[in-house]
Write an enzyme that holds these catalytic residues in place. Structure first.
Site, short mmCIF file in Angstrom:
data_model
loop_
_atom_site.label_atom_id
_atom_site.label_comp_id
_atom_site.label_asym_id
_atom_site.label_seq_id
_atom_site.Cartn_x
_atom_site.Cartn_y
_atom_site.Cartn_z
N ARG A 65 0.61 -1.10 -0.04
CA ARG A 65 -0.06 -0.03 -0.06
C ARG A 65 0.80 1.13 0.06
NH1 ARG A 65 -3.77 -2.60 -1.44
NH2 ARG A 65 -5.55 -2.70 -0.45
N HIS B 293 -0.74 0.34 -9.78
CA HIS B 293 -1.75 -0.49 -8.79
C HIS B 293 -2.02 -1.73 -9.49
CE1 HIS B 293 -3.57 -0.57 -4.33
NE2 HIS B 293 -3.42 -1.94 -4.95
N GLU C 114 -2.33 7.89 -4.05
CA GLU C 114 -2.66 7.56 -5.50
C GLU C 114 -3.95 7.81 -5.61
OE1 GLU C 114 -1.26 3.05 -4.86
OE2 GLU C 114 -3.52 2.98 -5.20
#
Ligand code: 8YV
Length: 327
Positions: free
Chosen positions: A241, A288, A270
């Site tokens: 993360r 991601h 993000e």
């Protein structure tokens, strides 16, 4: 009026999963994939019994207070740091996630990022595309060895173990790890992994992979202090993360070559990326996508749907993350 439970699907997902959900529920879906504000999400959720979320919708006390009918929020993710679990439990709302179905795919990607970073794949591709490749030279994009090197893993859950096995069995790496709790001797043997302190992990890893959950405790677990403890030849890989790494401190360490490179799939804040990271050549950046294969995303959304179907039909959820208190 239909007597089916009402659910909200907060982001676009596979049409066949929407179809399956529609057999059981009155479904309001977001197949246009509009990014709703928190207030818009609440507005749509306030008369719903359940929600299918994708990990970017915060489920907090304010939302729960505004959605008194809500019984379950089913995340299509393994990480559920978007859930305020204590508030959900107190409000009588079940949370579910999608473990296991993405483990191997995500471990594959961790390895892809490790190899791309160590062997400078994107940096050299940019060079080639820019027309700069005019001749061979002995040290052109010479990177770090992968096979036989020391693989460090911070966070040794299912995905960490998958990465350890790939490293140990596939690449003959010496695997060390640090985790809140030590694995059983059987699991350590299966992963060929040795438990070390966080300090030893930072100092000895040639490639350090982060696979720990994001919690207040793991916020900036890798910052300037930790980066200073790593070898100048080491690489850092984050598939966990954003927020676990202090991106500003990392950009500085990369610019000053205090570590050799980084591979990052996740970023604090993000989809915004700390601008300093975009300027650094020795970093591989991906948006991601660690769990992003068609098969795995289908399994994740199917499991998220199955959790909703089971729970709203009075059965036990498949992969709960809490035990809600009675309302
Ligand atoms: C998701 C992930 O695709 O499962 C997780 O925890 O990080 C990814 O697999 C992502 O969270 C979607 O928001």
């Amino acid at each position: 009026m239909s007597s089916k439970p009402r659910i909200l699907v907060a982001r676009k997902i596979f049409p066949e999963v929407i179809e399956r959900l529609s057999q059981h529920f009155d479904v309001e879906s977001n197949q246009d994939d509009v990014l709703w504000s928190d207030a818009e999400l609440i507005e749509r959720l306030k008369d719903k019994d359940g929600a299918l979320t994708t990990g970017t919708q915060p489920i907090n006390a304010a939302l729960l207070a505004a959605c008194p009918k809500l019984k379950i929020v089913s995340n299509m993710t393994v990480g559920y740091n978007n859930f305020d679990v204590a508030a959900m439990t107190a409000a009588g709302v079940l949370g579910t996630n999608t473990p296991d179905v993405l483990t191997e795919t995500t471990a594959d990607f961790g390895f892809a990022l490790l190899m791309a970073t160590a062997r400078r794949v994107t940096e050299s591709e940019h060079y080639l595309r820019a027309g700069k490749w005019t001749r061979w030279s002995y040290d052109m994009f010479a990177g770090a060895e992968v096979h036989g090197s020391t693989l460090g893993i911070l966070g040794m859950g299912r995905i960490g173990q998958g990465i350890a096995k790939r490293g140990a069995h596939g690449f003959g790496m010496n695997v060390i790890y640090h985790n809140r709790s030590r694995l059983t001797p059987e699991l350590e043997a299966e992963c060929k992994a040795s438990y070390v302190s966080k300090e030893e992990l930072l100092a000895k890893a040639d490639h350090l992979v982060l696979v720990l959950p994001y919690t207040p405790d793991s916020h900036h677990a890798i910052g300037a202090v930790e980066l200073a403890q790593m070898q100048s030849t080491a690489t850092l890989i984050n598939i966990a993360r954003g927020g676990i790494v202090d991106d500003k401190a990392l950009a500085e360490a990369l610019i000053e070559r205090r570590i050799a490179g980084a591979g990052l799939d996740v970023f604090e804040g993000e989809p915004s990326v700390y601008p300093g990271l975009l300027q650094v050549p020795n970093v591989v950046l991906t948006p991601h996508i660690a769990s992003a294969t068609v098969k795995t995303r289908l399994k994740m959304s199917t499991l998220a749907a199955d959790n909703l179907i089971a729970y709203l039909q009075g059965q036990a959820p498949i992969t709960p993350v809490n035990q809600p208190l009675a309302r």
